[in-house]
Design a protein around this motif. Structure first.
Motif, short mmCIF file in Angstrom:
data_model
loop_
_atom_site.label_atom_id
_atom_site.label_comp_id
_atom_site.label_asym_id
_atom_site.label_seq_id
_atom_site.Cartn_x
_atom_site.Cartn_y
_atom_site.Cartn_z
N GLY A 131 -10.62 3.48 14.52
CA GLY A 131 -10.10 3.04 13.22
C GLY A 131 -9.43 4.17 12.44
N GLN A 132 -9.88 5.40 12.65
CA GLN A 132 -9.28 6.54 11.94
C GLN A 132 -7.82 6.72 12.34
N GLU A 133 -7.54 6.58 13.64
CA GLU A 133 -6.16 6.73 14.11
C GLU A 133 -5.29 5.56 13.64
N LEU A 134 -5.82 4.36 13.64
CA LEU A 134 -5.05 3.21 13.13
C LEU A 134 -4.75 3.36 11.65
N ARG A 135 -5.72 3.84 10.91
CA ARG A 135 -5.51 4.05 9.47
C ARG A 135 -4.42 5.09 9.25
N ARG A 136 -4.46 6.18 10.03
CA ARG A 136 -3.44 7.23 9.85
C ARG A 136 -2.04 6.70 10.09
N LYS A 137 -1.89 5.94 11.16
CA LYS A 137 -0.56 5.41 11.49
C LYS A 137 -0.09 4.38 10.46
N ALA A 138 -1.01 3.52 9.97
CA ALA A 138 -0.62 2.51 8.97
C ALA A 138 -0.24 3.17 7.66
N ARG A 139 -0.95 4.23 7.29
CA ARG A 139 -0.61 4.95 6.05
C ARG A 139 0.73 5.67 6.18
N LEU A 140 0.94 6.29 7.35
CA LEU A 140 2.21 6.98 7.58
C LEU A 140 3.37 6.00 7.50
N ARG A 141 3.20 4.80 7.98
CA ARG A 141 4.25 3.79 7.91
C ARG A 141 4.58 3.48 6.45
N LEU A 142 3.55 3.32 5.59
CA LEU A 142 3.80 3.07 4.18
C LEU A 142 4.58 4.23 3.54
N GLU A 143 4.18 5.46 3.87
CA GLU A 143 4.86 6.62 3.30
C GLU A 143 6.32 6.67 3.74
N LEU A 144 6.57 6.39 5.00
CA LEU A 144 7.94 6.42 5.51
C LEU A 144 8.80 5.30 4.92
N LEU A 145 8.19 4.23 4.48
CA LEU A 145 8.93 3.16 3.81
C LEU A 145 9.17 3.46 2.34
N GLY A 146 8.71 4.63 1.88
CA GLY A 146 9.00 5.07 0.52
C GLY A 146 7.97 4.70 -0.51
N ILE A 147 6.81 4.17 -0.11
CA ILE A 147 5.79 3.78 -1.08
C ILE A 147 5.07 5.03 -1.58
N ALA A 148 4.90 5.16 -2.89
CA ALA A 148 4.31 6.35 -3.50
C ALA A 148 2.81 6.43 -3.21
N ASP A 149 2.28 7.66 -3.24
CA ASP A 149 0.84 7.87 -3.02
C ASP A 149 0.01 7.10 -4.03
N SER A 150 0.48 7.03 -5.28
CA SER A 150 -0.29 6.33 -6.31
C SER A 150 -0.42 4.84 -5.98
N VAL A 151 0.63 4.27 -5.38
CA VAL A 151 0.58 2.85 -4.99
C VAL A 151 -0.38 2.65 -3.83
N ILE A 152 -0.38 3.59 -2.89
CA ILE A 152 -1.31 3.48 -1.74
C ILE A 152 -2.75 3.59 -2.21
N ARG A 153 -3.02 4.49 -3.16
CA ARG A 153 -4.38 4.62 -3.68
C ARG A 153 -4.80 3.34 -4.41
N GLN A 154 -3.85 2.73 -5.16
CA GLN A 154 -4.14 1.47 -5.83
C GLN A 154 -4.46 0.38 -4.80
N LEU A 155 -3.72 0.38 -3.69
CA LEU A 155 -3.95 -0.59 -2.61
C LEU A 155 -5.36 -0.42 -2.02
#
Length: 377
Positions: A131-155
Motif C-alpha cells: 500500500g505504501q508504494e501505491l500511495r506514493r504513485k497515486a500522490r505523485l499522479r496528483l502532483e503531476l496533474l498540478g494539484i497543490a499540496d494543500s488540496v491533497i492534505r484536505q483530501l
C-alpha cells in the motif's frame, strides 16, 4: 554683413554705412588671418577659451523602452481537460499574491485521480508494504496533474474527492494576459493566465555603431522617467544583444532595474519611453575643447584660434572622443591655444571668403589684393 564690398582703401560700406575692417591675407601656402578689432569683437559676441588637458568619461545618452522582466514571467496552464466552474481573477492588470486562488476546474480526470488516491490510502491500511508504494504513485499522479499540496492534505483529512479542484498562484505578480472566463472548456497546452513580477523591469536602449566599442556588461546606467517624476534610477547593463537592427544599425542593450517602490506612481510602467544614460570608464590626459568651438562641415572639422588680440585663424582639427559637451583633439591644436567658442562661424566664414578672394587674385594676375570688409552688425 556684405562681403561683396571689397576695397583697397579704408572707408565705409555704401550699403549700410559701417566702417570697413582691415583683413590681411598671406601667400598661397599660408593660413588666412582675419583681423577683428576689440570693439568689433564685442559687437560679434566673440568669446574664447583655452585648450587644456583633462579627463573624458565615456558616456552615451539615448532613449529606452521599459519592458517586462522576461525572467519573472510565469504561465498558468491546466494539465487536464475540463470546465472552469469559478474564476477568481477578473481582469488584466490585477495583482495577485503567491498562494492566491486563481480558478476552480471540474475535470473527470481529476476526480478519477483523487478517487485512486483515496483507494490507495484504504489499501495502505490492509497491506502496509504494498500500500505504501501505491500511495506514493497515486500522490505523485496528483502532483503531476498540478494539484497543490494543500488540496491533497484536505483530501486526506476529508476522505472525499473534490469536484471543483482549486488552482493557486505560484508567485506574486500582475496579470498580463487572461484567456479564461467562467464556464469555458480548457485543455492542456493552452495558456490560461500569464503572471509577471514587476519588482524588477528591463529597459531596452538603442546605441549607435560609433558608441558601441566600449560598452560591456556591468557598466552603470541611469534611467529617467520625467513624466512620472523619477530621475536617475540606478542600474547596470546586464545583457548586450548580439544583432544590430538592420534598418537603424543600432545595437540594443538591456538594463535591469529594481522596481519595488511602495506607491504605484513610483513604479516604472512597461511600455513607457525613458531617458537612458550609459557610463563607461575614463580616458585621462586628453587635449580637450568645448564642442561649442567645433565647426563641423562634413568634409572636415575646424576651430577658430585666436593668434593675437585682434587676429584669428581657422584651423582644421582631427577629433577623437566626444562626451558631455567636450571633444578630444588628436591633431591641429596645442595645449594653451585659445579657441573661439562664440562667434566662430562668422570668423570662419570670413576666412573662407578671403581665401577664395586670394585664390581668384592669384589666378587673375598673380598679385594679392588686400581685402577689406565689415563682419558685424
Amino acid at each position: 554683413m556684405h562681403p561683396q564690398i571689397v576695397s583697397d582703401e579704408p572707408g565705409t560700406c555704401p550699403i549700410c554705412g559701417m566702417n570697413l575692417e582691415m583683413v590681411e591675407t598671406g601667400g598661397a601656402d599660408e593660413a588666412v588671418v582675419v583681423g577683428v578689432s576689440g570693439g568689433m569683437q564685442q559687437a560679434l559676441g566673440v568669446r574664447t577659451q583655452a585648450v587644456e588637458r583633462g579627463t573624458l568619461w565615456r558616456y552615451v545618452k539615448t532613449l529606452g523602452t521599459v519592458k517586462y522582466n522576461e525572467d519573472a514571467i510565469s504561465h498558468v496552464h491546466t494539465r487536464v481537460s475540463g470546465w472552469v466552474e469559478r474564476l477568481a481573477v477578473n481582469s488584466v492588470g490585477e495583482r495577485v499574491k503567491r498562494g492566491q486562488l486563481l480558478y476552480e476546474i471540474y475535470s473527470p480526470e481529476l476526480v478519477n485521480a483523487q478517487d485512486d488516491y483515496l483507494q490507495a490510502l484504504d489499501y495502505l491500511k490492509q497491506d502496509p508494504a504494498r500500500g505504501q508504494e501505491l500511495r506514493r504513485k497515486a500522490r505523485l499522479r496528483l502532483e503531476l496533474l498540478g494539484i497543490a499540496d494543500s488540496v491533497i492534505r484536505q483530501l486526506e483529512r476529508s476522505g472525499e474527492s473534490l469536484y471543483r479542484v482549486p488552482f493557486y498562484a505560484e508567485q506574486d505578480g500582475t496579470v498580463s494576459m487572461l484567456a479564461l472566463r467562467e464556464g469555458m472548456y480548457v485543455q492542456p497546452g493552452e495558456t490560461q493566465i500569464e503572471l509577471v513580477d514587476l519588482s524588477t523591469v528591463w529597459v531596452i536602449a538603442d546605441v549607435f555603431e560609433n558608441e558601441q566599442s566600449w560598452l560591456e556588461v556591468g557598466r552603470y546606467a541611469d534611467v529617467t522617467a520625467a513624466s512620472q517624476g523619477l530621475f536617475e534610477l540606478e542600474g547596470k547593463i546586464d545583457y548586450i544583444y548580439p544583432e544590430l537592427d538592420p534598418v537603424t544599425r543600432a545595437m540594443q542593450v538591456r538594463v535591469k532595474l529594481d522596481n519595488q517602490a511602495e506607491s504605484p506612481q513610483q513604479k516604472l510602467r512597461p511600455g513607457a519611453l525613458v531617458d537612458v544614460e550609459l557610463f563607461g570608464g575614463p580616458r585621462r590626459d586628453l587635449l580637450i575643447v568645448p564642442t561649442e568651438a567645433l565647426i563641423l562641415t562634413g568634409r572636415e572639422n575646424r576651430v577658430v584660434v585666436q593668434q593675437t588680440d585682434d587676429s584669428f585663424v581657422s584651423v582644421p582639427v582631427r577629433l577623437g572622443m566626444i562626451s558631455q559637451g567636450r571633444a578630444e583633439i588628436l591633431e591641429g591644436l596645442s595645449e594653451g591655444d585659445r579657441v573661439v567658442v562664440s562667434g566662430q562661424f562668422l570668423l570662419d566664414s570670413e576666412a573662407s571668403i578671403q581665401g577664395s578672394l586670394r585664390r581668384l587674385s592669384q589666378q587673375g594676375g598673380g598679385e594679392s589684393q588686400a581685402g577689406h570688409d565689415h563682419s558685424a552688425h
